[in-house]
Design an enzyme around this catalytic site. Sequence first.
Site, PDB file in Angstrom:
ATOM      1  N   ASN A 211       1.224   7.603   0.906  1.00 17.22           N
ATOM      2  CA  ASN A 211       1.087   8.962   0.371  1.00 17.22           C
ATOM      3  C   ASN A 211       1.836   8.982  -0.955  1.00 17.22           C
ATOM      4  OD1 ASN A 211       1.465  11.681  -0.350  1.00 17.22           O
ATOM      5  ND2 ASN A 211       1.638  12.366   1.771  1.00 17.22           N
ATOM      6  N   PRO A 212       1.110   8.949  -2.071  1.00 15.64           N
ATOM      7  CA  PRO A 212       1.789   8.843  -3.374  1.00 15.64           C
ATOM      8  C   PRO A 212       2.785   9.975  -3.620  1.00 15.64           C
ATOM      9  CG  PRO A 212      -0.572   8.516  -3.615  1.00 15.64           C
ATOM     10  CD  PRO A 212      -0.349   8.957  -2.192  1.00 15.64           C
TER      11      PRO A 212
ATOM     12  N   ARG B 224       0.845  -1.198   0.000  1.00 16.17           N
ATOM     13  CA  ARG B 224       0.000   0.000   0.000  1.00 16.17           C
ATOM     14  C   ARG B 224       0.879   1.246   0.000  1.00 16.17           C
ATOM     15  NH1 ARG B 224      -5.252   0.554   1.587  1.00 16.17           N
ATOM     16  NH2 ARG B 224      -5.264  -1.453   2.666  1.00 16.17           N
TER      17      ARG B 224
ATOM     18  N   GLY C 204      11.651   3.542   0.197  1.00 14.54           N
ATOM     19  CA  GLY C 204      12.737   4.529   0.122  1.00 14.54           C
ATOM     20  C   GLY C 204      13.969   4.081  -0.624  1.00 14.54           C
ATOM     21  N   GLU C 205      14.167   2.774  -0.744  1.00 13.15           N
ATOM     22  CA  GLU C 205      15.391   2.288  -1.363  1.00 13.15           C
ATOM     23  C   GLU C 205      15.172   1.566  -2.683  1.00 13.15           C
ATOM     24  OE1 GLU C 205      18.101   1.415   2.532  1.00 13.15           O
ATOM     25  OE2 GLU C 205      16.464   0.051   2.148  1.00 13.15           O
TER      26      GLU C 205
END
Lengths: 174, 729
Positions: free
Chosen positions: B617-618, B614, B690-691
């Site tokens: 926050n796009p 999910r 994030g990676e």
Amino acid sequence: MKTSFTVNGTPCSLDLDPRVTLLDALRDHLDLTGSKKGCDHGQCGACTVLVDGRRINACLSLAVMHDGDQITTVEGLSENGRSPLQSAFVRHDGMQCGYCTPGQLCSATAVMSEIADGWPSHVSDTLAGPYAMTREELAERMSGNICRCSCYPGINAAILEIAEEDVGYAEAAE
Amino acid sequence: MTFDLKIDEPHPDHRADGLAQGVLGHESDRPDGWLKVAGAATYAAEEQADDMLHGFLVRAPKIGAVTCPNLDAVRAMDGVRSVLRDPRMIRNAAQGTANEAPVQGVDRAAYVGQPVALVVAATFEQARHAAQALVVSVEEDDVPVLPDTVTPEEPEDQNTRIGDLDRAMSEAAFKVDAIYTTPSMVSAAMEPHAATAHWDGETLTLRGSLQMLKFNRNELADSVGLDPKHVRVLAPYVGGGFGSKLGISADCVAAALAAMELGQPVRVVQHRRHVFEVNTRRSETRQHIRLAADAEGRLTGLGHEALVSNLPEEEFAEPVIQGSHFAYAASNRHLGMKVARIHRPAAGSVRAPGESVGVTAFEVAMDELALSAEVDPVELRLRNIPETDPESGKPFSSHRLEAALRQGADAFGWSRRHAAPRQQREGEWWIGTGMAAAFRVNMVIEAEARITLTHDGATIRSDMTDIGTGSYAIFGQIAAELLGLPLSQIDVQLGDTRFPPGSGSGGSFGAASTGTAVWLAGMEIRQQIADRLGCAEAELTLKDGVATVANQRTTLHDLLSDETIEGHGHVKPGDAFEKVRQATFGAHFAEVAVSDVTGEVRVRRMLGSFAAGRILNPRTARSQCHGGMTWGIGMALTEELTHDRRDGHAVNRDLAGYHLPVNADVPPLDVHFVEELDDWAGPMQAKGIGELGICGAGASILNAIYNACGARVRDMPATPDRVLAAMPL
């Protein structure tokens, strides 16, 4: 050494060690920590401020060289921190960690007037102007401000949106 | 009360989809963004005090036994208050989650650049001047600094052999057998590491630029010899981390020691050139990759052996092969790690340790296989997606690589590509496209968070950090969604060890770990509201400050009056990680122009297609992906920390010599999110993002360079000299 200049419209008189940079004078002697120290070498742009309307790296300049100058920092870009450009940066996520953001905002402010005033850049086709705010011109002119989080897409979108909305700018570019 | 969750089982009930506020999963502003654009967010070196002293670190210019013959003369210099040569000062930053002091001491420098003294003076200018005047004499040790000149350690637990790879190679219809190298790289976060320390005789308060405060507090306490309960660490705003601020850093320990000695607040900011040496770098890698395939391009054998380096006594070894364990099916496998003990600056985690360089090299090898087998590169990946984890046989928690590849290829216009290289030319420029798959392990670590609800709104507290990742934004969204409040009524307070211990930022685990703790805290509050209204929690609708149960509306104001309700969430990783293989997947596509004259490469456009559960926050997730993709540009084309062959020192240790991508280097970046809910990822079905964006991004560019001009570059970065040398005449 005694020196006096105006910061964000407020006259300031300081008695400084001549080794104090403009950046450290702002951050440590005037408590204006919005301007950031990313490298202290003029390599990253985080310390960009406006001196008499032109952008400079405040880390590469000694405070005592600015006697009588009008200096604008990020704290002086608007009264409430929500100018159209600042709001556009938030809306387009033109920042992540936020450390380069004040420098990006000051640079962007200067870039808009540099283009409006007909200053060429490395990617300009001619030296004579006028110049339009294209993505290519913007990216080139903003390349002195490094963003390691790599928010360039958001930064550029924010600046382009404001440049398009700015009627004065658009007329000058024609 | 606490809502505890150990993630042992899947969460097929998608509660987030049934909530009413409608903010989770939608774009929203970063609440901290307003402070950042106003210059009002306070970073580590920005706390002011009238009696603040300034410290400047002094580095060892050589490796060996260190003495400072003019110490007394420097102590007598104008404004100098102390020159610390304290054995408690640390050699280099602690590794992530170390939870104890790293190697300490100032009498022997293990690498060039090790901090060996701290000069403290009344002003920054005095401290810097005195630091430059301090003579550091070194009786040199003769130690190795080149990875290929020592016999490396071969940790047996990092060695996997399944089947017979040599035989698979000899019987293969198509194969690749090549060496790929990546250089040392650095995080180069925009905010240099900095600390402001206060000591009141009992408690040490340190404002630092740090990623994982609950660990950092213990590391700092252990370093200076205090009980952790007498140490408070603050880091509400962190100017980027990317791994370099996972562990306690030299500035923090030195500032704390100085404050404790002098009884005044002390600020220590690492000079940008210190930042390149004193904190951990990404190890250089030498990767031997072998691929054996049948006539259809299906892998029968896969080999990935890597040599990395680190200082003695550093446990971390860049986990280059981490992604190769699960990326592709192949029945014959050999994966192994070797670690050279050498005296370059310490190596540690830098954005996506392992996959960032491992997947990148591997995906170049896959491109080479696609060409030799004459199979489209996207199709080659599709043919080799494993049904289950190829080594353990465990099921995947969720596997959306196929969707990421197909949707990414469609959005990029991959089908219009010329398969053969050197087909498109514009003036001096060769134009080409390339792709790569993206893989990244997914992790959850223990985290806690607390929510306090009053009739005015809710406050979330955790010692979690926001290093630019969007923690402030998504935690607010999670709480707003659960509690039925507008975002304007949510206050998120982070970065203070007096708050419940979060996960810290690292390994892409922040959103799913501390985010789940926030979710649990919100659920506990929902349960308390339901109890008051005499209904089941699931029957409760909370929206815009109103609780609705079976058409009965109660405002938060009526429900609470002047009372406060608290929820405390606590999540731990559990058996899920034993039961399933969990990862995030994606695909990168790039178009480049390569100058036939100079070998210069310009990236024209990139598209990343990512599946990470999910998306909370796009907007903030997209920014994280932009970051990863841009790091891929740097890795592919410009980033290289060069070590001197004689003493291993970092030669280009500033932002003029170490080339980060700048605005003009980064083309329009397109990010596509693949729909996915991973039930094994906890109650939000969300994984880390994030990676993932960096893993393999550089390979899409390197493969595009080959497609453009026929230059196969296996030694990164693909600088013009390397591209020209590899280009066919």
